[in-house]
Each structure stands twice: as structure tokens, then as C-alpha cells.
Design a protein around this motif. Structure first.
Motif, PDB file in Angstrom:
ATOM      1  N   SER A  97     -15.094   9.694 -20.220  1.00  0.00           N
ATOM      2  CA  SER A  97     -14.524  10.835 -20.937  1.00  0.00           C
ATOM      3  C   SER A  97     -13.033  11.004 -20.697  1.00  0.00           C
ATOM      4  O   SER A  97     -12.286  11.287 -21.633  1.00  0.00           O
ATOM      5  CB  SER A  97     -15.249  12.127 -20.560  1.00  0.00           C
ATOM      6  N   SER A  98     -12.562  10.824 -19.459  1.00  0.00           N
ATOM      7  CA  SER A  98     -11.133  11.045 -19.229  1.00  0.00           C
ATOM      8  C   SER A  98     -10.611  10.225 -18.057  1.00  0.00           C
ATOM      9  O   SER A  98     -11.345   9.862 -17.139  1.00  0.00           O
ATOM     10  CB  SER A  98     -10.843  12.528 -18.990  1.00  0.00           C
ATOM     11  N   CYS A  99      -9.319   9.954 -18.139  1.00  0.00           N
ATOM     12  CA  CYS A  99      -8.602   9.243 -17.100  1.00  0.00           C
ATOM     13  C   CYS A  99      -7.251   9.927 -16.931  1.00  0.00           C
ATOM     14  O   CYS A  99      -6.636  10.339 -17.916  1.00  0.00           O
ATOM     15  CB  CYS A  99      -8.415   7.784 -17.498  1.00  0.00           C
ATOM     16  N   GLU A 100      -6.808  10.075 -15.699  1.00  0.00           N
ATOM     17  CA  GLU A 100      -5.558  10.770 -15.411  1.00  0.00           C
ATOM     18  C   GLU A 100      -4.477   9.756 -15.043  1.00  0.00           C
ATOM     19  O   GLU A 100      -4.759   8.742 -14.398  1.00  0.00           O
ATOM     20  CB  GLU A 100      -5.780  11.749 -14.262  1.00  0.00           C
ATOM     21  N   PHE A 101      -3.230  10.054 -15.436  1.00  0.00           N
ATOM     22  CA  PHE A 101      -2.096   9.179 -15.164  1.00  0.00           C
ATOM     23  C   PHE A 101      -0.996   9.969 -14.468  1.00  0.00           C
ATOM     24  O   PHE A 101      -0.742  11.122 -14.807  1.00  0.00           O
ATOM     25  CB  PHE A 101      -1.537   8.605 -16.470  1.00  0.00           C
ATOM     26  N   ASP A 102      -0.330   9.317 -13.521  1.00  0.00           N
ATOM     27  CA  ASP A 102       0.829   9.930 -12.877  1.00  0.00           C
ATOM     28  C   ASP A 102       1.691   8.844 -12.261  1.00  0.00           C
ATOM     29  O   ASP A 102       1.264   7.699 -12.094  1.00  0.00           O
ATOM     30  CB  ASP A 102       0.401  10.931 -11.805  1.00  0.00           C
ATOM     31  N   TRP A 103       2.912   9.221 -11.919  1.00  0.00           N
ATOM     32  CA  TRP A 103       3.856   8.354 -11.226  1.00  0.00           C
ATOM     33  C   TRP A 103       3.942   8.761  -9.764  1.00  0.00           C
ATOM     34  O   TRP A 103       3.748   9.923  -9.432  1.00  0.00           O
ATOM     35  CB  TRP A 103       5.257   8.508 -11.818  1.00  0.00           C
ATOM     36  N   GLY A 104       4.273   7.800  -8.917  1.00  0.00           N
ATOM     37  CA  GLY A 104       4.563   8.068  -7.522  1.00  0.00           C
ATOM     38  C   GLY A 104       5.647   7.128  -7.048  1.00  0.00           C
ATOM     39  O   GLY A 104       5.772   6.003  -7.549  1.00  0.00           O
ATOM     40  N   GLU A 105       6.437   7.577  -6.114  1.00  0.00           N
ATOM     41  CA  GLU A 105       7.525   6.745  -5.600  1.00  0.00           C
ATOM     42  C   GLU A 105       7.089   6.058  -4.324  1.00  0.00           C
ATOM     43  O   GLU A 105       6.385   6.637  -3.500  1.00  0.00           O
ATOM     44  CB  GLU A 105       8.748   7.615  -5.330  1.00  0.00           C
ATOM     45  N   VAL A 106       7.549   4.819  -4.146  1.00  0.00           N
ATOM     46  CA  VAL A 106       7.274   4.061  -2.926  1.00  0.00           C
ATOM     47  C   VAL A 106       8.539   3.277  -2.558  1.00  0.00           C
ATOM     48  O   VAL A 106       9.243   2.779  -3.440  1.00  0.00           O
ATOM     49  CB  VAL A 106       6.049   3.129  -3.107  1.00  0.00           C
TER      50      VAL A 106
END
Length: 191
Positions: free
Chosen positions: A10-19
Motif C-alpha cells: 500500500s505505501s512506501c516512505e522516502f527521505d534523505w539523510g546525510e552521511v
């Protein structure tokens, strides 16, 4: 907060992260594009130099090719690569890149309210978890390609761990989800 229940695919979440990684002896900042399934908690991530439109689009193409399927809804916060402008208090207009991805892959999207990280809590936690598990002990690599291979190997280990609530691994739950995903007919040519 009330724990949400999700149906497979039904759903998938997306985000950015710094490394911060040392590549060939030079310490640099990179961006992690992170995807987390709301149902299975299946995680996928890829390393980019910037949080730009091309990386946004390529990360989605890579993820959908890797999973051989498309979730019915993708969830985003108010990142500039997904939101072109705010219309009124709570309405947001998607970018052309997001509209192109939607048209090609057939998913819908949902934007979270400003400052409400809990509305996409799976991926918020995943960014920190992946960064810590993959790069807290090993952050020095000969090349970015080797760092990406290390990240994918770490993700495979994380997706193979049993989860507390279900007693199943993310890989096992994702196998249940695969039949509910939309098919990938072709990769979007974005670069």
C-alpha cells in the motif's frame, strides 16, 4: 500516537539523510536516499553526492528496478525536489519530476504536514538506523562504489533480522508484499 496498520504494497516512505564518508582518504558529505515499506519495514538505500532532482529520480528508478515492483502510494515530506510550491496552508504542488515518476510508474503520492515526522515514521527511523549500522564503525572506503556495495550488504543483513512485532524478517514480509505491488514495465529514462 496510534500505531497504524498497513496492507501489503500500500505505501512506501522516502527521505534523505546525510552521511560523512572518507573516500580515498578524503572526508566528504554524501546523501542517502532511503526507502522504507510501511507494511514490511523493508529498507533500501543508495548514496548520492547531492539531494537534487536527478538523484531523486534515479533513486526511485533504482528502487523500483531493485524491488521489481511499485508501491501504490509514495510518502514524502516537504523536500524541495518533490514540492514545487505551497498552495494555501496545507496544499502542496508536486514538482515536474514527481509528476513524471507518477505518470511512468503509476503510483500516487502523499505529502506529510510540515514538522510532522511521525507521519512517515518508518523512514525517519530508518535513515538513522541505516546510517548507524552501515557507517558508524566503517566509514572509510577506496571508492564510492565500494561504499555502496557495503551499504547494500548491510541492508541485506538488516532486512534479514526478525522484527519484534511480527517475528518475521522484513525480507519475509516483503515477499508477501511483492504480489501486491504494481508491475515495473520499463525503467524511466531520467538521465
Amino acid at each position: 500516537f496510534i500505531r497504524q496498520n498497513y496492507t501489503p504494497g500500500s505505501s512506501c516512505e522516502f527521505d534523505w539523510g546525510e552521511v560523512k564518508l572518507s573516500i580515498s582518504g578524503k572526508l566528504q558529505r554524501f546523501q542517502l536516499a532511503v526507502f522504507t515499506s510501511s507494511y514490511s519495514n523493508y529498507r533500501y538505500s543508495f548514496i548520492y553526492h547531492r539531494q537534487d532532482t536527478l538523484a531523486f529520480m534515479e533513486s526511485h528508478v533504482s528502487f523500483f528496478n531493485y524491488t521489481s515492483g511499485v508501491f501504490k502510494q509514495m510518502v514524502y515530506d516537504n523536500m524541495r525536489v518533490a514540492v514545487s510550491k505551497f498552495v494555501g496552508k496545507n496544499q502542496k504542488e508536486p514538482t515536474v519530476a514527481l509528476l513524471d515518476l507518477r505518470a511512468h510508474y503509476g503510483f500516487s503520492h502523499r505529502f506529510c504536514n510540515a514538522g510532522k515526522g511521525n507521519e512517515k515514521g518508518h523512514v525517519e527511523r530508518s535513515v538513522e538506523y541505516i546510517r548507524r549500522k552501515a557507517f558508524s564503525l566503517n566509514h572509510s572506503f577506496e571508492s564510492l562504489a565500494i561504499a555502496q556495495q557495503h551499504l547494500l550488504a548491510t541492508l541485506e543483513k538488516l532486512n534479514s533480522k526478525k522484527q519484534q512485532l511480527t517475528g518475521k524478517t522484513a525480507n519475509e514480509l516483503f515477499l508477501e508484499e511483492k504480489s501486491s505491488l504494481l508491475p515495473v514495465t520499463s525503467a524511466l529514462n531520467c538521465s
